[in-house]
Design a protein around this motif. Structure first.
Motif, PDB file in Angstrom:
ATOM      1  N   UNK A 124       0.830  -1.213   0.000  1.00  0.00           N
ATOM      2  CA  UNK A 124       0.000   0.000   0.000  1.00  0.00           C
ATOM      3  C   UNK A 124       0.864   1.263   0.000  1.00  0.00           C
ATOM      4  N   UNK A 125       1.990   1.230   0.711  1.00  0.00           N
ATOM      5  CA  UNK A 125       2.904   2.374   0.652  1.00  0.00           C
ATOM      6  C   UNK A 125       3.413   2.559  -0.771  1.00  0.00           C
ATOM      7  N   UNK A 126       3.798   1.444  -1.402  1.00  0.00           N
ATOM      8  CA  UNK A 126       4.343   1.501  -2.762  1.00  0.00           C
ATOM      9  C   UNK A 126       3.306   2.078  -3.722  1.00  0.00           C
ATOM     10  N   UNK A 127       2.077   1.580  -3.622  1.00  0.00           N
ATOM     11  CA  UNK A 127       1.024   2.062  -4.525  1.00  0.00           C
ATOM     12  C   UNK A 127       0.768   3.555  -4.304  1.00  0.00           C
ATOM     13  N   UNK A 128       0.662   3.947  -3.030  1.00  0.00           N
ATOM     14  CA  UNK A 128       0.274   5.336  -2.762  1.00  0.00           C
ATOM     15  C   UNK A 128       1.361   6.316  -3.187  1.00  0.00           C
ATOM     16  N   UNK A 129       2.610   5.862  -3.213  1.00  0.00           N
ATOM     17  CA  UNK A 129       3.705   6.750  -3.604  1.00  0.00           C
ATOM     18  C   UNK A 129       4.043   6.645  -5.088  1.00  0.00           C
ATOM     19  N   UNK A 130       3.331   5.785  -5.809  1.00  0.00           N
ATOM     20  CA  UNK A 130       3.690   5.550  -7.213  1.00  0.00           C
ATOM     21  C   UNK A 130       3.310   6.722  -8.112  1.00  0.00           C
ATOM     22  N   UNK A 131       2.468   7.620  -7.603  1.00  0.00           N
ATOM     23  CA  UNK A 131       2.163   8.819  -8.383  1.00  0.00           C
ATOM     24  C   UNK A 131       3.324   9.794  -8.406  1.00  0.00           C
ATOM     25  N   UNK A 132       4.165   9.732  -7.388  1.00  0.00           N
ATOM     26  CA  UNK A 132       5.253  10.713  -7.251  1.00  0.00           C
ATOM     27  C   UNK A 132       6.630  10.113  -7.530  1.00  0.00           C
ATOM     28  N   UNK A 133       6.726   8.782  -7.497  1.00  0.00           N
ATOM     29  CA  UNK A 133       8.028   8.127  -7.672  1.00  0.00           C
ATOM     30  C   UNK A 133       7.894   6.909  -8.593  1.00  0.00           C
ATOM     31  N   UNK A 134       9.011   6.552  -9.199  1.00  0.00           N
ATOM     32  CA  UNK A 134       9.156   5.274  -9.896  1.00  0.00           C
ATOM     33  C   UNK A 134       9.429   4.231  -8.822  1.00  0.00           C
ATOM     34  N   UNK A 135       8.440   3.433  -8.445  1.00  0.00           N
ATOM     35  CA  UNK A 135       8.624   2.585  -7.268  1.00  0.00           C
ATOM     36  C   UNK A 135       9.024   1.161  -7.635  1.00  0.00           C
ATOM     37  N   UNK A 136      10.101   0.703  -7.044  1.00  0.00           N
ATOM     38  CA  UNK A 136      10.403  -0.731  -7.040  1.00  0.00           C
ATOM     39  C   UNK A 136      10.105  -1.269  -5.629  1.00  0.00           C
ATOM     40  N   UNK A 137       9.149  -2.182  -5.578  1.00  0.00           N
ATOM     41  CA  UNK A 137       8.754  -2.815  -4.308  1.00  0.00           C
ATOM     42  C   UNK A 137       9.532  -4.116  -4.175  1.00  0.00           C
ATOM     43  N   UNK A 138      10.304  -4.227  -3.102  1.00  0.00           N
ATOM     44  CA  UNK A 138      11.185  -5.397  -2.944  1.00  0.00           C
ATOM     45  C   UNK A 138      10.741  -6.228  -1.746  1.00  0.00           C
ATOM     46  N   UNK A 139      10.356  -7.472  -2.023  1.00  0.00           N
ATOM     47  CA  UNK A 139      10.030  -8.401  -0.940  1.00  0.00           C
ATOM     48  C   UNK A 139      11.218  -9.320  -0.713  1.00  0.00           C
ATOM     49  N   UNK A 140      11.836  -9.167   0.470  1.00  0.00           N
ATOM     50  CA  UNK A 140      12.920 -10.078   0.818  1.00  0.00           C
ATOM     51  C   UNK A 140      12.302 -11.319   1.451  1.00  0.00           C
ATOM     52  N   UNK A 141      12.668 -12.491   0.941  1.00  0.00           N
ATOM     53  CA  UNK A 141      12.188 -13.698   1.618  1.00  0.00           C
ATOM     54  C   UNK A 141      13.285 -14.753   1.673  1.00  0.00           C
ATOM     55  N   UNK A 142      12.928 -16.015   1.893  1.00  0.00           N
ATOM     56  CA  UNK A 142      13.938 -17.031   2.212  1.00  0.00           C
ATOM     57  C   UNK A 142      14.667 -17.561   0.985  1.00  0.00           C
ATOM     58  N   UNK A 143      14.109 -17.324  -0.195  1.00  0.00           N
ATOM     59  CA  UNK A 143      14.687 -17.887  -1.417  1.00  0.00           C
ATOM     60  C   UNK A 143      15.319 -16.780  -2.243  1.00  0.00           C
ATOM     61  N   UNK A 144      16.111 -17.198  -3.235  1.00  0.00           N
ATOM     62  CA  UNK A 144      16.802 -16.236  -4.096  1.00  0.00           C
ATOM     63  C   UNK A 144      15.834 -15.493  -5.022  1.00  0.00           C
ATOM     64  N   UNK A 145      14.650 -16.078  -5.198  1.00  0.00           N
ATOM     65  CA  UNK A 145      13.657 -15.484  -6.088  1.00  0.00           C
ATOM     66  C   UNK A 145      12.568 -16.522  -6.330  1.00  0.00           C
ATOM     67  N   UNK A 146      11.771 -16.304  -7.373  1.00  0.00           N
ATOM     68  CA  UNK A 146      10.776 -17.314  -7.761  1.00  0.00           C
ATOM     69  C   UNK A 146      11.538 -18.410  -8.506  1.00  0.00           C
ATOM     70  N   UNK A 147      11.411 -19.620  -8.010  1.00  0.00           N
ATOM     71  CA  UNK A 147      12.205 -20.730  -8.558  1.00  0.00           C
ATOM     72  C   UNK A 147      11.371 -21.570  -9.527  1.00  0.00           C
ATOM     73  N   UNK A 148      12.003 -21.977 -10.621  1.00  0.00           N
ATOM     74  CA  UNK A 148      11.360 -22.897 -11.555  1.00  0.00           C
ATOM     75  C   UNK A 148      11.260 -24.276 -10.897  1.00  0.00           C
ATOM     76  N   UNK A 149      12.296 -24.605 -10.141  1.00  0.00           N
ATOM     77  CA  UNK A 149      12.312 -25.865  -9.382  1.00  0.00           C
ATOM     78  C   UNK A 149      12.586 -25.494  -7.914  1.00  0.00           C
ATOM     79  N   UNK A 150      11.568 -25.693  -7.070  1.00  0.00           N
ATOM     80  CA  UNK A 150      11.654 -25.198  -5.691  1.00  0.00           C
ATOM     81  C   UNK A 150      12.814 -25.824  -4.907  1.00  0.00           C
ATOM     82  N   UNK A 151      13.337 -26.937  -5.396  1.00  0.00           N
ATOM     83  CA  UNK A 151      14.472 -27.608  -4.737  1.00  0.00           C
ATOM     84  C   UNK A 151      15.819 -27.042  -5.214  1.00  0.00           C
ATOM     85  N   UNK A 152      15.774 -26.221  -6.242  1.00  0.00           N
ATOM     86  CA  UNK A 152      17.035 -25.782  -6.867  1.00  0.00           C
ATOM     87  C   UNK A 152      17.167 -24.257  -6.811  1.00  0.00           C
ATOM     88  N   UNK A 153      18.029 -23.787  -5.903  1.00  0.00           N
ATOM     89  CA  UNK A 153      18.215 -22.342  -5.711  1.00  0.00           C
ATOM     90  C   UNK A 153      18.784 -21.651  -6.951  1.00  0.00           C
TER      91      UNK A 153
END
Lengths: 263, 263
Positions: free
Chosen positions: A168-197
């Motif tokens: 919601x912060x990202x959306x509300x500020x997107x009128x004034x800024x070029x927003x990149x919303x970054x979700x840090x989580x346990x994996x390197x990213x979205x994996x094609x094979x969840x067993x393979x980092x």
């Protein structure tokens, strides 16, 4: 428009002092405008147990009763938030710890009681974020650091999902800024094979997402995160990055190592 | 110059929900620029006991060890501070909860270890308050609400006397505002007869203070408070008011009911 990073870290970073320290070092060295949103991690449960406050879940979602909202207000809004701010100050990154109550930045609505009473939990309606205060902080080179708490403007603090606050912060500020919303989580990213980092999908757009869904190539747990990412993008956010907290620096450049989700 | 009220409440208000509610109603209706500074009250001790953190005193002064600084960061900076902010928002008084770490507003120095190690306790050197951030809040009609916590700019939160924070804020802002520093305490004001609440001395200046001291007419416990008041006045604060929290509204006018200390 100027770039803005809205960066969310979860419990896996908060609960590990070394990981948190490394993350904050990287965060402090990110140039330009940025916001940090943090969850609370297991420390609230641990302190609650000491105080005789047992966690109460319904289908995996925590119920926030009177004692629990006091607990998370203390732990997320006090202990975790102020320690992060003090650490960032020591790293030369001027920052300010906030809940949604402070400066009335995020006014939420207590979740209506239907079959389940989730207690003091807040949902954020659109257009309920005070962006002008955040812009005034940016103009003073102060980085906002949000605990996952909002308020109802009737005197109550509300427990609120940190992913939702970030989005919601990202959306509300997107009128004034070029927003990149970054979700840090346990994996390197979205994996094609969840067993393979090493199987990170570097970039997902609408077309590829439909194809991956049709081919049933995605781990089910990641689908709601990608749906939320497209919701943010459809509401004005430029791009959403899903990646590992330890890759933050790369993920704030063009050479991302996580998964960049774009229109 | 425009008037500014710097108002400090202590544990007797924090610990009594009804008294706190009444105080916040009065505070919210004070017109113009204002700052609230609050202590923590007995709730930190109570929560600490639940967590097995026993208070440790030396000659009446609390020693702030590792566990205790975490405790007071949670309770003062989280629970008490955010509840006050949420209540003020509900009363239509836009406010923001702060520690000295936030926006680097109050940088303190950890008290040097001499005979006693007081632990994570901070003293505030002169000229270590970031007044420009506070002025930017005033210009947005946002009231700062301070917990009695500062930081050392080396990553540590420091427990800091609330009276001192109030006084240092008042002094540092006295160049830009006509400051009345208000200490709310248990009595109606400085009493000529400590047993008689009707014996408030309405006004004390240097000359009267010397006379009262010579005649030994003052209760000993009040002398350090008056000395501190004159320190603030000698450093630029216009006037200091000592009174009851329930008399706040009168004490922010010309018709004060407490004791007004002036040059």
């Amino acid at each position: 428009m100027e770039q803005l990073f809205v960066i969310k870290i979860g419990g896996n970073v908060i609960d590990d002092p070394q990981k948190l320290e490394g993350f904050l070092r990287s965060f402090a060295s990110v140039k330009g405008k940025k916001i940090l949103v943090h969850g609370g991690g297991k420390i609230a449960t641990k302190i609650g147990t000491g105080l005789g406050i047992e966690p109460n879940y319904h289908q995996g979602r925590r119920i926030t009763d009177d004692k629990t909202i006091d607990l998370v207000t203390m732990v997320y809004g006090g202990l975790v938030n102020k320690k992060i701010v003090a650490s960032l100050q020591a790293l030369g990154n001027n920052s300010i710890g906030l809940t949604g109550a402070d400066a009335n930045v995020i006014r939420a609505v207590k979740r209506p009681v239907k079959e389940i009473d989730f207690g003091w939990v807040g949902d954020i309606p659109r257009h309920s974020i005070n962006t002008s205060f955040l812009v005034s902080l940016f103009s003073q080179d102060i980085t906002p650091v949000f605990a996952a708490l909002t308020h109802d403007n009737q005197g109550h603090i509300l427990n609120t999902n940190a992913d939702t606050i970030a989005s919601q912060l990202a959306v509300s500020l997107s009128g004034a800024f070029d927003v990149r919303l970054i979700y840090c989580f346990e994996k390197k990213g979205v994996l094609m094979d969840v067993e393979d980092d090493h199987s990170v999908i570097g970039r997902i757009d609408h077309a590829l997402y439909q194809q991956l869904l049709t081919e049933k190539k995605l781990f089910e747990g990641i689908i709601p995160k990608i749906d939320n990412a497209f919701d943010a993008i459809n509401s004005g956010v430029r791009e959403v990055l899903i990646g590992d907290s330890s890759d933050l620096l790369a993920n704030t450049t063009k050479d991302t190592t996580g998964t960049l989700i774009i229109y």
